[in-house]
Design an enzyme around this catalytic site. Structure first.
Site, mmCIF file in Angstrom:
data_model
loop_
_atom_site.group_PDB
_atom_site.id
_atom_site.type_symbol
_atom_site.label_atom_id
_atom_site.label_comp_id
_atom_site.label_asym_id
_atom_site.label_seq_id
_atom_site.Cartn_x
_atom_site.Cartn_y
_atom_site.Cartn_z
ATOM 1 C CE LYS A 113 36.175 41.552 46.603
ATOM 2 N NZ LYS A 113 36.032 42.750 46.554
ATOM 3 C CB SER B 274 39.382 43.355 44.735
ATOM 4 O OG SER B 274 38.442 43.766 45.733
ATOM 5 C CE1 TYR C 291 36.645 46.263 42.748
ATOM 6 C CE2 TYR C 291 37.798 48.210 41.632
ATOM 7 C CZ TYR C 291 37.499 47.104 42.551
ATOM 8 O OH TYR C 291 38.610 46.786 43.343
ATOM 9 C CE1 TYR D 253 36.978 40.655 50.946
ATOM 10 C CE2 TYR D 253 37.239 42.314 52.509
ATOM 11 C CZ TYR D 253 37.028 41.961 51.111
ATOM 12 O OH TYR D 253 36.938 42.880 50.147
ATOM 13 C CB VAL E 236 41.638 49.490 46.170
ATOM 14 C CG1 VAL E 236 40.333 49.665 45.705
ATOM 15 C CG2 VAL E 236 41.815 48.554 47.510
#
Ligand code: GLU
Length: 305
Positions: free
Chosen positions: A64, A61, A241, A189, A259
């Protein structure tokens, strides 16, 4: 500084065993839970590192914010905001974030999976190969490392097993938020999450965000400063998160976790920090990595609050 990092690494070492490797992507369960590394790049040009700072891992992530940056560079803030909102969801990264029957762009933010999948469709390119190529190129540029590549086995592992993300993407399509072919968007992705980096790469990337879009030595501008402000603000509220509030209190700087065990922390105008430790807490954040950042922030007075 070298001594401080070694000291903190020793103090945080025992926390690595309390974390759990992300096994929902089978290939990630092959990592070494004992790894812990840090790389710090400061605005005076000096850099410091300790532990497994040079060990490659997948960005997950942490891609992102880079995807958000590229979406902003390609479309400007208004278009991006109308496709993916900015409000913290307060929910896990892969939550089906829909409160009513209807899913709206405002329900998404760029740091959760649904928002990131939607952002893949905002990247410009003739096809998804070109779009992904542009994202990889931007990552290499920000990290100042032309050798960054995709980890093919993690990519294939996630592509094979990523049915939750598939469900999220179909939900986006059924709500009209994306219109492209779902498998193509997801392939972009999954590839994006499987880009292989080190703490050093993350520190370089976060330094540019800390320096509002400019490289350190050459002063070369890679993107407008307003986009750094946008990305950093989103990271402050949603980067960790549903642990973002706790992180804001304990560490107090914009950051993004993945992760794979990576964390990139941005100390505006002062430094870029890359961390790696693959043992995760219950929210999917690097457990020892957060502890290390917490202690480092206390010792160096990094909190922006
Ligand atoms: N590739 C991971 C997924 O989509 C990224 C999750 C993360 O790092 O938060 O599940």
């Amino acid at each position: 500084m070298e001594e401080l990092l070694e000291e903190l690494l020793e103090e945080c070492g025992p926390y690595t065993a309390q974390g759990r490797l992300a096994d929902y992507i089978p290939e990630l369960s092959k990592g070494d839970v004992n790894d812990l590394g840090i790389y710090v790049m400061r605005s005076d040009g000096k850099h410091y590192q300790a532990g497994s700072y040079n060990k490659p891992f997948t960005i997950q992530s942490v891609i992102k914010p880079i995807l958000l940056l590229l979406a902003l560079m390609d479309n400007g803030t208004d278009v991006v905001r109308s496709h993916v909102g900015v409000e913290a969801t307060g929910k896990p990264f892969d939550a089906i974030n829909v409160t009513d029957q209807q899913l709206l762009s405002d329900h998404l933010n760029p740091m959760v999976n649904m928002g990131a999948i939607a952002m893949c469709t905002l990247v410009k390119g003739r096809d998804y190969e070109e779009r992904f190529g542009r994202l990889l190129e931007l990552t290499r540029q920000l990290a100042d490392n032309p050798e960054i590549e995709v980890d093919e086995s993690v990519y294939l592992s996630e592509k094979r097993t990523g049915n939750k993300n598939r469900a999220l993407a179909f939900l986006l399509k059924s709500s009209g938020i994306i219109s492209d072919d779902v498998e193509e968007v997801l392939d972009c992705y999954f590839r994006a999450c499987s880009i292989k980096v080190t703490c050093k790469d993350l520190a370089h990337i976060s330094y540019i965000l800390a320096n509002r879009g400019k490289r350190l030595q050459t002063d070369e501008r890679l993107f407008p400063s307003q986009y750094a402000r946008y990305v950093n603000a989103v990271l402050m509220t949603c980067g960790m998160y549903d642990g973002s509030g706790d992180f804001a209190v304990k560490v107090g700087v914009p950051a993004k976790s993945g992760v794979g065990g990576g964390i990139m922390a941005i100390v505006p105008t002062r430094m870029g920090i890359g961390i790696f430790s693959p043992g995760l807490d219950s929210k999917g954040n690097s457990l020892a990595g957060i502890k290390l950042l917490e202690l480092f922030s206390q010792r160096m007075y990094l909190s922006i609050f």
